[in-house]
Design a protein around this motif. Structure first.
Motif, PDB file in Angstrom:
ATOM      1  N   ALA A 146      -6.860   0.861   1.322  1.00 15.21           N
ATOM      2  CA  ALA A 146      -6.552  -0.508   0.899  1.00 15.21           C
ATOM      3  C   ALA A 146      -7.656  -1.067   0.014  1.00 15.21           C
ATOM      4  O   ALA A 146      -7.383  -1.713  -1.009  1.00 15.21           O
ATOM      5  N   ARG A 147      -8.885  -0.805   0.395  1.00 16.55           N
ATOM      6  CA  ARG A 147     -10.015  -1.312  -0.391  1.00 16.55           C
ATOM      7  C   ARG A 147     -10.010  -0.705  -1.798  1.00 16.55           C
ATOM      8  O   ARG A 147     -10.176  -1.417  -2.789  1.00 16.55           O
ATOM      9  N   GLU A 148      -9.807   0.596  -1.873  1.00 18.00           N
ATOM     10  CA  GLU A 148      -9.859   1.285  -3.175  1.00 18.00           C
ATOM     11  C   GLU A 148      -8.650   0.965  -4.056  1.00 18.00           C
ATOM     12  O   GLU A 148      -8.781   0.726  -5.256  1.00 18.00           O
ATOM     13  N   ALA A 149      -7.456   0.932  -3.456  1.00 20.14           N
ATOM     14  CA  ALA A 149      -6.229   0.868  -4.246  1.00 20.14           C
ATOM     15  C   ALA A 149      -5.747  -0.543  -4.530  1.00 20.14           C
ATOM     16  O   ALA A 149      -5.074  -0.772  -5.541  1.00 20.14           O
ATOM     17  N   LEU A 150      -6.066  -1.508  -3.647  1.00 16.85           N
ATOM     18  CA  LEU A 150      -5.521  -2.857  -3.794  1.00 16.85           C
ATOM     19  C   LEU A 150      -6.612  -3.919  -3.832  1.00 16.85           C
ATOM     20  O   LEU A 150      -6.626  -4.769  -4.726  1.00 16.85           O
ATOM     21  N   PHE A 151      -7.528  -3.881  -2.880  1.00 18.04           N
ATOM     22  CA  PHE A 151      -8.490  -4.971  -2.780  1.00 18.04           C
ATOM     23  C   PHE A 151      -9.497  -4.970  -3.928  1.00 18.04           C
ATOM     24  O   PHE A 151      -9.753  -6.014  -4.537  1.00 18.04           O
ATOM     25  N   ILE A 183     -11.091  -8.499  -4.071  1.00 20.37           N
ATOM     26  CA  ILE A 183     -10.992  -8.944  -2.680  1.00 20.37           C
ATOM     27  C   ILE A 183     -12.012  -8.191  -1.830  1.00 20.37           C
ATOM     28  O   ILE A 183     -12.124  -6.968  -1.919  1.00 20.37           O
ATOM     29  N   GLU A 184     -12.714  -8.922  -0.984  1.00 19.59           N
ATOM     30  CA  GLU A 184     -13.603  -8.322   0.010  1.00 19.59           C
ATOM     31  C   GLU A 184     -13.013  -8.639   1.385  1.00 19.59           C
ATOM     32  O   GLU A 184     -13.115  -9.769   1.865  1.00 19.59           O
ATOM     33  N   PRO A 185     -12.358  -7.669   2.032  1.00 20.88           N
ATOM     34  CA  PRO A 185     -11.692  -7.959   3.303  1.00 20.88           C
ATOM     35  C   PRO A 185     -12.672  -8.415   4.370  1.00 20.88           C
ATOM     36  O   PRO A 185     -13.845  -8.017   4.377  1.00 20.88           O
ATOM     37  N   GLY A 186     -12.188  -9.243   5.282  1.00 23.52           N
ATOM     38  CA  GLY A 186     -13.017  -9.777   6.349  1.00 23.52           C
ATOM     39  C   GLY A 186     -12.964  -8.953   7.609  1.00 23.52           C
ATOM     40  O   GLY A 186     -13.455  -9.393   8.652  1.00 23.52           O
ATOM     41  N   GLY A 187     -12.372  -7.759   7.539  1.00 21.26           N
ATOM     42  CA  GLY A 187     -12.279  -6.884   8.703  1.00 21.26           C
ATOM     43  C   GLY A 187     -10.866  -6.383   8.903  1.00 21.26           C
ATOM     44  O   GLY A 187      -9.905  -6.929   8.337  1.00 21.26           O
ATOM     45  N   TRP A 188     -10.746  -5.320   9.699  1.00 23.47           N
ATOM     46  CA  TRP A 188      -9.437  -4.755  10.028  1.00 23.47           C
ATOM     47  C   TRP A 188      -9.519  -4.247  11.462  1.00 23.47           C
ATOM     48  O   TRP A 188     -10.155  -3.238  11.737  1.00 23.47           O
ATOM     49  N   ALA A 189      -8.892  -4.960  12.379  1.00 25.96           N
ATOM     50  CA  ALA A 189      -9.001  -4.647  13.805  1.00 25.96           C
ATOM     51  C   ALA A 189      -8.356  -3.304  14.125  1.00 25.96           C
ATOM     52  O   ALA A 189      -7.337  -2.929  13.548  1.00 25.96           O
ATOM     53  N   ALA A 190      -8.981  -2.598  15.057  1.00 24.53           N
ATOM     54  CA  ALA A 190      -8.482  -1.291  15.491  1.00 24.53           C
ATOM     55  C   ALA A 190      -8.199  -1.330  16.983  1.00 24.53           C
ATOM     56  O   ALA A 190      -8.771  -2.130  17.729  1.00 24.53           O
ATOM     57  N   LEU A 203       0.831  -1.211   0.000  1.00 19.01           N
ATOM     58  CA  LEU A 203       0.000   0.000   0.000  1.00 19.01           C
ATOM     59  C   LEU A 203       0.863   1.257   0.000  1.00 19.01           C
ATOM     60  O   LEU A 203       0.520   2.252  -0.652  1.00 19.01           O
ATOM     61  N   TYR A 204       1.985   1.207   0.730  1.00 15.77           N
ATOM     62  CA  TYR A 204       2.864   2.377   0.728  1.00 15.77           C
ATOM     63  C   TYR A 204       3.419   2.607  -0.680  1.00 15.77           C
ATOM     64  O   TYR A 204       3.498   3.754  -1.150  1.00 15.77           O
ATOM     65  N   GLY A 205       3.790   1.544  -1.363  1.00 21.88           N
ATOM     66  CA  GLY A 205       4.294   1.687  -2.722  1.00 21.88           C
ATOM     67  C   GLY A 205       3.260   2.262  -3.666  1.00 21.88           C
ATOM     68  O   GLY A 205       3.576   3.090  -4.529  1.00 21.88           O
ATOM     69  N   ILE A 206       1.987   1.832  -3.502  1.00 18.88           N
ATOM     70  CA  ILE A 206       0.919   2.374  -4.350  1.00 18.88           C
ATOM     71  C   ILE A 206       0.725   3.853  -4.061  1.00 18.88           C
ATOM     72  O   ILE A 206       0.617   4.685  -4.981  1.00 18.88           O
ATOM     73  N   ALA A 207       0.695   4.202  -2.764  1.00 19.72           N
ATOM     74  CA  ALA A 207       0.513   5.606  -2.389  1.00 19.72           C
ATOM     75  C   ALA A 207       1.680   6.463  -2.872  1.00 19.72           C
ATOM     76  O   ALA A 207       1.485   7.608  -3.310  1.00 19.72           O
ATOM     77  N   LEU A 208       2.885   5.918  -2.817  1.00 23.30           N
ATOM     78  CA  LEU A 208       4.055   6.649  -3.304  1.00 23.30           C
ATOM     79  C   LEU A 208       3.943   6.895  -4.805  1.00 23.30           C
ATOM     80  O   LEU A 208       4.265   7.992  -5.300  1.00 23.30           O
ATOM     81  N   GLY A 209       3.475   5.896  -5.537  1.00 24.90           N
ATOM     82  CA  GLY A 209       3.284   6.068  -6.974  1.00 24.90           C
ATOM     83  C   GLY A 209       2.294   7.159  -7.311  1.00 24.90           C
ATOM     84  O   GLY A 209       2.362   7.756  -8.391  1.00 24.90           O
ATOM     85  N   ARG A 210       1.388   7.451  -6.395  1.00 21.35           N
ATOM     86  CA  ARG A 210       0.407   8.513  -6.592  1.00 21.35           C
ATOM     87  C   ARG A 210       0.884   9.852  -6.036  1.00 21.35           C
ATOM     88  O   ARG A 210       0.147  10.837  -6.095  1.00 21.35           O
ATOM     89  N   GLY A 211       2.073   9.859  -5.468  1.00 22.15           N
ATOM     90  CA  GLY A 211       2.602  11.087  -4.898  1.00 22.15           C
ATOM     91  C   GLY A 211       1.957  11.482  -3.591  1.00 22.15           C
ATOM     92  O   GLY A 211       2.042  12.652  -3.178  1.00 22.15           O
ATOM     93  N   ALA A 212       1.351  10.524  -2.894  1.00 21.60           N
ATOM     94  CA  ALA A 212       0.606  10.831  -1.677  1.00 21.60           C
ATOM     95  C   ALA A 212       1.431  10.695  -0.404  1.00 21.60           C
ATOM     96  O   ALA A 212       0.997  11.168   0.655  1.00 21.60           O
TER      97      ALA A 212
END
Length: 372
Positions: free
Chosen positions: A224-229, A234-241, A109-118
């Motif tokens: 993550a959902r927008e850029a990778l999943f 992919i439909e993630p099963g959750g992300w604990a906080a 995800l960091y690599g994708i965000a870096l590619g977008r200049g974010a």
């Protein structure tokens, strides 16, 4: 190309427990042979499970050149971030804790965000990205910290995750309990100059998760959902906080085994998925360059492990990439062989928890690959 394609949303279960009919068993053996494996691969996995040498296995998926050639789903007690789930019958649609495999997903995800200049590049000063901690930035011993040191876990700050994750003195647990997780991660005592030594650190990944969220303007799971999943189906099963509501970049993601295998496949395909660029090629190239030694024969780069394994079909060792999580969660990739293996286990906090997935990878998958 044989077997079943990963691009199908519901992957057929080729493995044990569903191949009792002789015709289907013979089909599976023929698919394995065409994929270059010993045709009794499934039987060898079954023997390892029966013997007790392979403990606590919840799921194993193996793909070669984008085709699933072996699938096994078991049953057993499971938990999610320490909360018991009871006895679970696993299958292709059942999500599982990834634990620290989450870190490697965050690396992509960091690599994708870096590619977008974010997000800032690896060479950017780390503390400059957290202006709220001006007192820490003024500390000369911390001024050499770079984003790359978080990506490679070479920050040189004291961090101890060798304790069980049930122990509040474990640094990741202490971070989760802290009033400010990012200050906690950044103000640990300085033990080594940045870049010199590898120290396993969920705190480093928490900082990277913050940079992604701040730079993209989205909570980490949403990006993550927008850029990778979504591109991978992919439909993630959750992300604990944590208690502060911040999704854990270090260990919180839940996915199914087929979905984890898709993430491995997009890496093997150079960041491409069904003709679409998902992960920048330059990021994957950097991820594959020799990383920092971890002290146990492996290397580490961009939140991925780098190792090597002997492959009879190649007559020698070949490099692999790995994503590791507490309890025996693993994603192993061998680009030279077009191989991906996703493994889920329930061996949380147990000694030798990594032995089972490593034995499956080395002694069953790699040892029984007969054709390059």
């Amino acid at each position: 190309m044989h077997g079943f394609p990963l691009s199908r949303r519901a992957l057929p279960a080729l493995g044990l427990g569903v191949m009792a009919a002789p015709a289907r068993a013979e089909l599976a053996r023929a698919e394995l042979a065409r994929a270059g494996f010993a045709p009794d691969l499934a039987e060898k996995l079954a023997a390892g499970l029966r013997s007790g040498l392979l403990r606590g296995v919840h799921a194993v998926l193996v793909a070669r050149h984008g085709r699933v050639v072996l699938a096994h789903y078991g049953q057993g007690a499971d938990e999610s971030w320490g909360q018991p789930l009871g006895e679970v019958a696993f299958g292709p649609a059942v999500p599982h804790d990834l634990r620290s495999v989450t870190k490697s997903v965050v690396g992509l995800l960091y690599g994708i965000a870096l590619g977008r200049g974010a997000v800032p590049p690896p060479g950017a000063p780390l503390l400059a990205q957290f202006p709220e901690y001006a007192d820490l930035a003024a500390d000369p011993s911390r001024q050499r910290l770079r984003v790359a040191n978080a990506l490679d876990m070479t920050m040189g700050l004291r961090w101890d995750e060798s304790r069980p994750y049930t122990d509040p003195a474990n640094s990741e647990i202490a971070m989760e309990n802290a009033a400010d997780r990012y200050r906690f991660a950044l103000d640990r005592p300085v033990e080594h100059p940045p870049g010199e030594r590898w120290t396993y650190s969920g705190g480093a990944v928490a900082l990277l998760g913050a940079l992604i969220a701040r730079g993209t303007g989205q909570p980490l799971p949403d990006f993550a959902r927008e850029a990778l999943f979504a591109p991978l189906g992919i439909e993630p099963g959750g992300w604990a906080a944590g208690r502060d509501g911040v999704p854990s970049a270090a260990s919180g993601l839940r996915l199914t085994a087929p979905d984890l295998l898709r993430i491995g496949q997009v890496v093997l395909q150079g960041g491409m998925w069904e003709g679409q660029r998902v992960v920048p090629a330059a990021w994957l190239e950097a991820m594959n360059r020799p990383g920092i030694p971890t002290g146990d024969g492996l290397r580490y780069s961009h939140l991925w492990y780098q190792g090597g394994g002997f492959v009879p079909a190649f007559g020698g060792p070949r490099p692999w990439l790995g994503a590791n999580g507490n309890g025996g969660q693993r994603l192993y990739l061998m680009p030279a062989a077009g191989l991906a293996m996703a493994c889920f286990c329930g061996l949380y906090n147990q000694p030798e928890q990594g032995a089972t997935p490593l034995r499956i990878w080395r002694e069953i998958v790699l040892a029984n690959l007969l054709r390059a």
